[in-house]
Design an enzyme around this catalytic site. Structure first.
Site, short mmCIF file in Angstrom:
data_model
loop_
_atom_site.label_atom_id
_atom_site.label_comp_id
_atom_site.label_asym_id
_atom_site.label_seq_id
_atom_site.Cartn_x
_atom_site.Cartn_y
_atom_site.Cartn_z
N ASN A 8 0.91 -1.21 0.02
CA ASN A 8 0.09 -0.09 -0.04
C ASN A 8 1.13 1.10 -0.05
O ASN A 8 1.55 1.66 1.22
CB ASN A 8 -0.61 -0.12 1.12
CG ASN A 8 -1.67 1.27 1.42
OD1 ASN A 8 -1.74 2.13 0.48
ND2 ASN A 8 -2.24 1.34 2.54
N TRP A 9 1.05 1.80 -1.04
CA TRP A 9 2.00 3.08 -1.21
C TRP A 9 1.45 4.33 -0.76
O TRP A 9 2.16 5.46 -0.29
CB TRP A 9 2.21 3.23 -2.79
CG TRP A 9 2.61 2.35 -3.54
CD1 TRP A 9 3.14 0.94 -2.95
CD2 TRP A 9 3.05 2.18 -4.86
NE1 TRP A 9 3.80 0.22 -4.11
CE2 TRP A 9 3.76 0.88 -5.25
CE3 TRP A 9 2.98 3.08 -5.86
CZ2 TRP A 9 4.00 0.68 -6.35
CZ3 TRP A 9 3.68 2.73 -7.11
CH2 TRP A 9 3.96 1.57 -7.52
N LYS A 10 0.29 4.29 -0.27
CA LYS A 10 -0.60 5.35 0.50
C LYS A 10 -0.35 6.70 -0.65
O LYS A 10 -0.44 6.42 -1.63
CB LYS A 10 0.33 5.68 1.91
CG LYS A 10 0.06 4.49 2.63
CD LYS A 10 0.35 4.56 4.19
CE LYS A 10 0.12 3.33 4.82
NZ LYS A 10 0.30 3.42 6.26
N HIS A 94 -9.27 1.31 5.72
CA HIS A 94 -7.78 1.43 5.95
C HIS A 94 -7.99 2.39 7.34
O HIS A 94 -8.79 3.45 7.38
CB HIS A 94 -7.16 2.00 5.10
CG HIS A 94 -5.50 2.06 5.52
ND1 HIS A 94 -5.06 2.96 6.48
CD2 HIS A 94 -4.56 1.21 5.38
CE1 HIS A 94 -3.67 2.63 6.83
NE2 HIS A 94 -3.45 1.60 6.05
N GLU A 96 -6.15 4.91 8.17
CA GLU A 96 -6.14 6.28 8.09
C GLU A 96 -7.25 6.89 7.35
O GLU A 96 -7.56 8.10 7.71
CB GLU A 96 -4.81 6.60 6.89
CG GLU A 96 -3.42 6.36 7.72
CD GLU A 96 -2.62 5.52 6.79
OE1 GLU A 96 -2.50 5.60 5.68
OE2 GLU A 96 -1.53 4.89 7.71
N GLU A 165 -4.71 -4.70 10.89
CA GLU A 165 -3.81 -3.56 11.15
C GLU A 165 -3.92 -2.76 12.17
O GLU A 165 -4.59 -1.91 12.43
CB GLU A 165 -3.70 -2.69 9.82
CG GLU A 165 -3.74 -3.39 8.51
CD GLU A 165 -3.00 -2.40 7.51
OE1 GLU A 165 -2.03 -2.72 6.94
OE2 GLU A 165 -3.30 -1.34 7.54
N GLY A 171 3.01 2.68 10.45
CA GLY A 171 4.10 3.76 10.36
C GLY A 171 4.97 4.08 11.50
O GLY A 171 5.48 5.22 11.66
N SER A 203 3.90 -1.99 10.03
CA SER A 203 5.42 -1.86 10.26
C SER A 203 6.03 -3.16 9.83
O SER A 203 6.95 -3.77 10.57
CB SER A 203 5.84 -1.54 11.74
OG SER A 203 5.84 -0.13 11.82
P1 13P Z 1 3.55 0.52 7.62
O1 13P Z 1 4.00 -0.83 6.94
O2 13P Z 1 4.05 1.71 7.01
O3 13P Z 1 3.60 0.50 9.02
O4 13P Z 1 1.85 0.78 7.08
C1 13P Z 1 1.19 -0.35 7.22
C2 13P Z 1 -0.33 -0.03 6.36
O5 13P Z 1 -0.97 0.72 7.00
C3 13P Z 1 -0.48 -1.05 5.20
O6 13P Z 1 -1.64 -0.67 4.85
#
Ligand code: 13P
Length: 243
Positions: A8-10, A94, A96, A165, A171, A203
């Site tokens: 997931n590149w966000k 997600h 976020e 998650e 993150g 992470s």
């Molecule tokens: P990180 O791997 O940067 O912690 O993010 C996880 C995530 O939110 C994947 O959707």
């Protein structure tokens, strides 16, 4: 089933950077066979990444979608458009989106229904915040998120990929221990009538992927930060259970 490794590149990588990342990743993973690899770039890179991965072993996914198929929803994206540019998967709920963009369980339920109706495979995320875990509310939070997300579509749960998650692990560099992840995966599985795929996210890095993936309960990883560098994502894809 083959393990799933999804990146997931966000909100990272404009189209040029996206292409460069995919090209390098393809070079580094040419020998990979028994993995389902999913790239989840931002909307603006979907079409070009979709072109690059067509007929390759990489699958394409989107980070979000709207629950309506079309209409006056300025700034939103229809799942049908995602299919048109080659997406097979879509991330829904997600953390976020839940906690930064204010997405509710009801919206997530509507999105899931539409994704299933139009033939996208949803990757449904659920996870507790740090204070919820500390207050012993992890299971209650996960139960609410999953139950509300699956309202009226409980019988289709086996078509959904679940991703645990924990918000405190996203993150932050703080990964859930295998035991913490396994406990919640088992809890989610206990809520479902048919076998489903459950990924862990939070992470995931080259340094911890082998340990996590040793657990039968963990059928794949949803990777954020470490999916932005071709070398680290390729190493995660090539995890080994033998180390
Ligand atoms: P990180 O791997 O940067 O912690 O993010 C996880 C995530 O939110 C994947 O959707």
């Amino acid at each position: 089933m083959e393990p799933i490794i999804a990146g997931n590149w966000k909100m990272n990588k404009e189209p040029g950077e996206s292409r460069a990342l995919v090209q390098k990743l393809m070079e580094l993973t040419g020998d990979v066979k028994d993995r389902i690899m999913i790239l989840i770039p931002p909307f603006t890179s979907l079409a070009s990444v979709g072109e690059l991965v067509r007929n390759s072993r990489f699958k394409l996914g989107a980070q979000n979608m709207h629950w309506e198929r079309s209409g006056a929803y300025t700034g939103e994206i229809s799942g049908l458009f995602l299919k048109a540019v080659g997406c097979d998967y879509v991330v829904i709920g997600h953390s976020e989106r839940r906690h930064v963009m204010g997405e509710t369980d009801e919206m997530i339920n509507k999105k899931l229904k539409t994704a299933l109706e139009i033939g996208l495979i949803p990757i449904l995320c659920a996870g507790e915040k740090e204070e919820e875990r500390e207050a012993g509310k992890t299971e209650a939070v996960i139960e609410r998120q999953i139950k509300e997300a699956l309202k009226d579509i409980e019988n289709e749960a086996h078509k959904i990929i679940f991703a645990y998650e924990p918000v405190w692990a996203i993150g932050t560099g703080k990964t859930a221990t295998s035991q913490q992840a396994v406990e919640v995966h088992k809890f989610i599985r206990g809520m479902l009538k048919k076998p489903s795929t459950i990924l862990y996210g939070g992470s995931v890095k080259p340094e911890n992927v082998d340990t996590l993936m040793k657990e039968e309960e963990i059928q794949g990883a949803l990777v954020g930060g470490a999916s932005l560098k071709p070398e680290s994502f390729a190493r995660i894809i090539k995890f080994t259970k033998d180390s």
